[in-house]
Enzyme design. Sequence first.
Site, PDB file in Angstrom:
ATOM      1  N   SER A 118      20.625 -67.288 -37.423  1.00 21.12           N
ATOM      2  CA  SER A 118      20.453 -68.421 -36.513  1.00 21.12           C
ATOM      3  C   SER A 118      21.469 -69.513 -36.789  1.00 21.12           C
ATOM      4  O   SER A 118      21.942 -69.675 -37.927  1.00 21.12           O
ATOM      5  CB  SER A 118      19.039 -68.989 -36.686  1.00 21.12           C
ATOM      6  OG  SER A 118      18.890 -70.225 -36.023  1.00 21.12           O
ATOM      7  N   TYR A 156      12.729 -73.137 -41.227  1.00 23.52           N
ATOM      8  CA  TYR A 156      13.147 -71.948 -40.473  1.00 23.52           C
ATOM      9  C   TYR A 156      14.590 -71.579 -40.812  1.00 23.52           C
ATOM     10  O   TYR A 156      14.898 -70.420 -41.089  1.00 23.52           O
ATOM     11  CB  TYR A 156      13.003 -72.215 -38.969  1.00 23.52           C
ATOM     12  CG  TYR A 156      13.658 -71.172 -38.100  1.00 23.52           C
ATOM     13  CD1 TYR A 156      13.090 -69.909 -37.948  1.00 23.52           C
ATOM     14  CD2 TYR A 156      14.853 -71.442 -37.427  1.00 23.52           C
ATOM     15  CE1 TYR A 156      13.691 -68.947 -37.157  1.00 23.52           C
ATOM     16  CE2 TYR A 156      15.449 -70.490 -36.616  1.00 23.52           C
ATOM     17  CZ  TYR A 156      14.870 -69.249 -36.491  1.00 23.52           C
ATOM     18  OH  TYR A 156      15.472 -68.292 -35.712  1.00 23.52           O
TER      19      TYR A 156
END
Length: 312
Positions: free
Chosen positions: A121, A146
Amino acid sequence: MRILITGVAGFIGFHLTKKLLQKGYEITGIDNINDYYSQSLKIHRLTILKSKNFFFKELDINQIKSMNNEFDLVINLAAQAGVRLSEEKKSNYQYSNIDGFKKVIDYCITNSIGKVIYASSSSVYDDSSSQAFSENTTNLKPKSLYGETKLFNENYAEEFKDKIDLLGLRFFSVYGPLGRPDMAYFSFTESIKNQEMITLHNSGSMARDMTFIDDAIDGIINSINFIINPNNEIKNEIFNIGNDSPILTSKLLETLERKLKITAQIQNIEVLNESSYTHANLDKSRKILGYNPSVRFEDGIDDFLEWHKNYE
């Protein structure tokens, strides 16, 4: 070619599977159909994937060892997404993104599956530099939990690069039809239509390198071609999959208001644990993968809004 895709009922997993089935691949997909967002949307995606070359099993990646081992490639897209989980659900990051990823790598090594593509990501980057984010950046310090789990995946994969070919893709804010309802473009659209209050973070000053789903899927397809090419030496390569054109959140909201012809109701809040902007440097992806995103933001939003009109 037989491919196992985890997170197949997710946004990217669904679109990737649909494209690969059109190309004649044999796809097995697993997904635990969790309730992070609408389960009915996930099931709807699966109903579209009906094909004699598609097999689905409802399964958590932490139980992946129960699968057979007749695969040439594993594409791991399953994860706890998002950066705004409530405190009581933050353990999902550990369970899915770290424990689950370890289980996937162990499964591949145990069953001699020598090629893995996995989703990383843009959240692995911070925004301490004004330059576009490059895969060569060192000392990464993600702003969210995250992002930390995705950076863990990349570092963990590095430990096994001499055993299997690993390719990590840093996705930048992928959007489009059948997308994730928790993402800003989707939630803003529904709030505007329902005349509900929109919570705008940092007065809309944050920017995201929004990447249309078709471009993201092209990037994965190119990655598959790259990893299966016997002439390529792959040692946990990392690639950005973005659009190289950040959009301010305020501009996103203004675009939706203009296209929907409705004025949004807005309240502002300040947040500190999210990046001020994301911007993909695509030099490496263009040169090595031949990745070349082509969908303009305005056109991508049009496609999403047309789908959403029918989805309602």
